[in-house]
Design a protein around this motif. Structure first.
Motif, PDB file in Angstrom:
ATOM      1  N   UNK A 156      -2.332   3.687  -3.700  1.00 50.60           N
ATOM      2  CA  UNK A 156      -1.816   2.811  -4.753  1.00 50.60           C
ATOM      3  C   UNK A 156      -1.617   1.435  -4.128  1.00 50.60           C
ATOM      4  N   UNK A 157      -2.417   0.460  -4.531  1.00 51.00           N
ATOM      5  CA  UNK A 157      -2.377  -0.869  -3.937  1.00 51.00           C
ATOM      6  C   UNK A 157      -1.992  -1.885  -5.011  1.00 51.00           C
ATOM      7  N   UNK A 158      -1.018  -2.724  -4.692  1.00 49.78           N
ATOM      8  CA  UNK A 158      -0.563  -3.737  -5.635  1.00 49.78           C
ATOM      9  C   UNK A 158      -0.293  -5.043  -4.898  1.00 49.78           C
ATOM     10  N   UNK A 159      -0.265  -6.133  -5.643  1.00 57.88           N
ATOM     11  CA  UNK A 159       0.061  -7.445  -5.105  1.00 57.88           C
ATOM     12  C   UNK A 159       1.340  -7.919  -5.780  1.00 57.88           C
ATOM     13  N   UNK A 160       2.374  -8.134  -4.986  1.00 58.67           N
ATOM     14  CA  UNK A 160       3.631  -8.667  -5.524  1.00 58.67           C
ATOM     15  C   UNK A 160       3.530 -10.182  -5.616  1.00 58.67           C
ATOM     16  N   UNK A 161       4.088 -10.743  -6.684  1.00 56.62           N
ATOM     17  CA  UNK A 161       4.150 -12.198  -6.850  1.00 56.62           C
ATOM     18  C   UNK A 161       5.619 -12.578  -7.000  1.00 56.62           C
ATOM     19  N   UNK A 162       5.990 -13.680  -6.381  1.00 57.84           N
ATOM     20  CA  UNK A 162       7.387 -14.070  -6.315  1.00 57.84           C
ATOM     21  C   UNK A 162       7.478 -15.586  -6.396  1.00 57.84           C
ATOM     22  N   UNK A 163       8.036 -16.090  -7.494  1.00 52.08           N
ATOM     23  CA  UNK A 163       8.212 -17.529  -7.665  1.00 52.08           C
ATOM     24  C   UNK A 163       9.636 -17.891  -7.261  1.00 52.08           C
ATOM     25  N   UNK A 164       9.781 -18.649  -6.183  1.00 49.72           N
ATOM     26  CA  UNK A 164      11.092 -18.978  -5.664  1.00 49.72           C
ATOM     27  C   UNK A 164      11.830 -19.933  -6.605  1.00 49.72           C
ATOM     28  N   UNK A 165      13.142 -19.758  -6.667  1.00 50.37           N
ATOM     29  CA  UNK A 165      13.957 -20.620  -7.518  1.00 50.37           C
ATOM     30  C   UNK A 165      15.139 -19.862  -8.074  1.00 50.37           C
ATOM     31  N   UNK A 166      15.927 -20.523  -8.902  1.00 50.52           N
ATOM     32  CA  UNK A 166      17.101 -19.920  -9.508  1.00 50.52           C
ATOM     33  C   UNK A 166      16.914 -19.830 -11.017  1.00 50.52           C
ATOM     34  N   UNK A 194      -1.114   0.246 -14.091  1.00 49.98           N
ATOM     35  CA  UNK A 194      -2.474   0.246 -14.630  1.00 49.98           C
ATOM     36  C   UNK A 194      -3.295  -0.815 -13.916  1.00 49.98           C
ATOM     37  N   UNK A 195      -4.451  -0.418 -13.420  1.00 56.16           N
ATOM     38  CA  UNK A 195      -5.301  -1.347 -12.678  1.00 56.16           C
ATOM     39  C   UNK A 195      -5.644  -2.575 -13.517  1.00 56.16           C
ATOM     40  N   UNK A 196      -5.558  -3.751 -12.880  1.00 54.66           N
ATOM     41  CA  UNK A 196      -5.923  -4.996 -13.537  1.00 54.66           C
ATOM     42  C   UNK A 196      -4.825  -5.617 -14.374  1.00 54.66           C
ATOM     43  N   UNK A 197      -3.633  -5.016 -14.399  1.00 54.25           N
ATOM     44  CA  UNK A 197      -2.526  -5.520 -15.204  1.00 54.25           C
ATOM     45  C   UNK A 197      -1.537  -6.270 -14.323  1.00 54.25           C
ATOM     46  N   UNK A 198      -1.068  -7.409 -14.818  1.00 55.04           N
ATOM     47  CA  UNK A 198      -0.037  -8.203 -14.149  1.00 55.04           C
ATOM     48  C   UNK A 198       1.239  -8.108 -14.967  1.00 55.04           C
ATOM     49  N   UNK A 199       2.347  -7.720 -14.331  1.00 50.25           N
ATOM     50  CA  UNK A 199       3.649  -7.604 -14.980  1.00 50.25           C
ATOM     51  C   UNK A 199       4.599  -8.607 -14.341  1.00 50.25           C
ATOM     52  N   UNK A 200       5.250  -9.446 -15.146  1.00 47.10           N
ATOM     53  CA  UNK A 200       6.226 -10.413 -14.645  1.00 47.10           C
ATOM     54  C   UNK A 200       7.586 -10.152 -15.278  1.00 47.10           C
ATOM     55  N   UNK A 201       8.656 -10.484 -14.545  1.00 50.54           N
ATOM     56  CA  UNK A 201      10.015 -10.298 -15.046  1.00 50.54           C
ATOM     57  C   UNK A 201      10.940 -11.255 -14.295  1.00 50.54           C
ATOM     58  N   UNK A 202      12.149 -11.513 -14.837  1.00 49.71           N
ATOM     59  CA  UNK A 202      13.095 -12.384 -14.129  1.00 49.71           C
ATOM     60  C   UNK A 202      13.434 -11.828 -12.753  1.00 49.71           C
ATOM     61  N   UNK A 223       0.863  -1.181   0.000  1.00 52.89           N
ATOM     62  CA  UNK A 223       0.000   0.000   0.000  1.00 52.89           C
ATOM     63  C   UNK A 223       0.899   1.230   0.000  1.00 52.89           C
ATOM     64  N   UNK A 224       0.821   2.033  -1.053  1.00 52.73           N
ATOM     65  CA  UNK A 224       1.668   3.211  -1.190  1.00 52.73           C
ATOM     66  C   UNK A 224       0.841   4.490  -1.131  1.00 52.73           C
ATOM     67  N   UNK A 254      -1.623  -4.890 -10.283  1.00 55.63           N
ATOM     68  CA  UNK A 254      -2.111  -3.606  -9.804  1.00 55.63           C
ATOM     69  C   UNK A 254      -3.595  -3.674  -9.460  1.00 55.63           C
ATOM     70  N   UNK A 255      -3.883  -3.477  -8.179  1.00 55.41           N
ATOM     71  CA  UNK A 255      -5.264  -3.499  -7.694  1.00 55.41           C
ATOM     72  C   UNK A 255      -5.909  -2.134  -7.854  1.00 55.41           C
ATOM     73  N   UNK A 256      -5.202  -1.077  -7.444  1.00 59.29           N
ATOM     74  CA  UNK A 256      -5.728   0.284  -7.524  1.00 59.29           C
ATOM     75  C   UNK A 256      -4.590   1.242  -7.844  1.00 59.29           C
ATOM     76  N   UNK A 257      -4.807   2.086  -8.840  1.00 60.79           N
ATOM     77  CA  UNK A 257      -3.785   3.059  -9.261  1.00 60.79           C
ATOM     78  C   UNK A 257      -4.447   4.431  -9.390  1.00 60.79           C
ATOM     79  N   UNK A 258      -4.391   5.240  -8.340  1.00 55.86           N
ATOM     80  CA  UNK A 258      -4.993   6.570  -8.419  1.00 55.86           C
ATOM     81  C   UNK A 258      -4.178   7.497  -9.308  1.00 55.86           C
ATOM     82  N   UNK A 259      -4.749   8.588  -9.784  1.00 55.20           N
ATOM     83  CA  UNK A 259      -3.995   9.554 -10.603  1.00 55.20           C
ATOM     84  C   UNK A 259      -2.763  10.051  -9.858  1.00 55.20           C
TER      85      UNK A 259
END
Length: 221
Positions: free
Chosen positions: A193-203, A161-169, A88-89, A110-115
């Motif tokens: 500004x509310x977001x959910x972080x996702x983290x897949x453990x591994x190498x 952007x609300x409703x968008x999921x971004x993934x990266x290494x 929560x930012x 991204x759950x909520x992205x205010x102006x």
């Protein structure tokens, strides 16, 4: 999910000193969620009771599979160990450049992205000494700014952007940029500004495709 995140945020804030910064509260919120996961083996029921939370887990796994497939060498189950947490930012909180070296894939939904909310910045790690972290390198007894050499000096800025999921290494350095000074977001008017972080453990190295051909009688390892 927005309301549940704010309930958790308010609960954590109530346990901290009154002068705690919004950045500090957000860090404490992360620790609270991880402690709950360690002690119970599950996420806070305020999140797991929400269909979107469960759907996000499913979609994130499928998206991580696509990302790993694109880079070859993926084993079934590589993206199985998923950790998620909410952030929560406010207009004054920041998240400095960092990476997740214990993760195969990282990302954010991204759950909520205010102006006026801060964007996501991704930094190319090439062109910097391997020891560098977040643009700083150690040289003897001093610390100096480490500037990446062209053509690796450019960063990628993605508007949240609300409703968008971004993934990266997981090795990719990233950060939440500060809210623009000219038109910062107003959480009292527009919310947080509310977001959910996702983290897949591994190498990440385990996903690289490597083909090695040796002549008969060649080196033996």
């Amino acid at each position: 999910l927005y309301e549940a995140s704010l309930r958790a945020y308010s609960e954590v804030r109530s346990q901290l000193p009154e002068n705690a910064s919004d950045t500090g509260v957000n860090h404490a919120l992360f620790e609270w969620q991880m402690r709950w996961l360690r002690e119970t083996g599950s996420y806070w029921e305020g999140f797991t009771s929400i269909p979107l939370w469960r759907e996000l887990m499913r979609v994130a796994r499928a998206a991580a599979d696509e990302l790993l497939d694109a880079h070859g060498g993926r084993r079934r189950g590589d993206a199985a160990d998923l950790i998620m947490w909410t952030s929560v930012h406010s207009s004054s909180s920041v998240h400095e450049p960092h990476n997740t070296l214990d993760s195969l894939v990282g990302g954010v939904y991204y759950v909520a992205v205010p102006p006026g909310a801060g964007h996501l910045a991704l930094y190319d790690p090439r062109g910097l000494p391997p020891i560098s972290r977040a643009g700083v390198q150690q040289t003897g007894d001093s610390t100096q700014s480490a500037r990446p050499a062209p053509p690796f000096h450019r960063s990628v800025e993605l508007p949240a952007k609300e409703g968008v999921l971004v993934l990266f290494p997981g090795w990719l350095v990233h950060q939440v940029l500060p809210a623009p000074s000219g038109a910062p977001m107003d959480e009292a008017r527009d919310g947080y500004r509310v977001s959910i972080s996702v983290n897949f453990k591994g190498e990440w190295q385990d996903t690289t495709g490597l083909s090695l051909a040796l002549p008969p009688g060649g080196p033996q390892w």
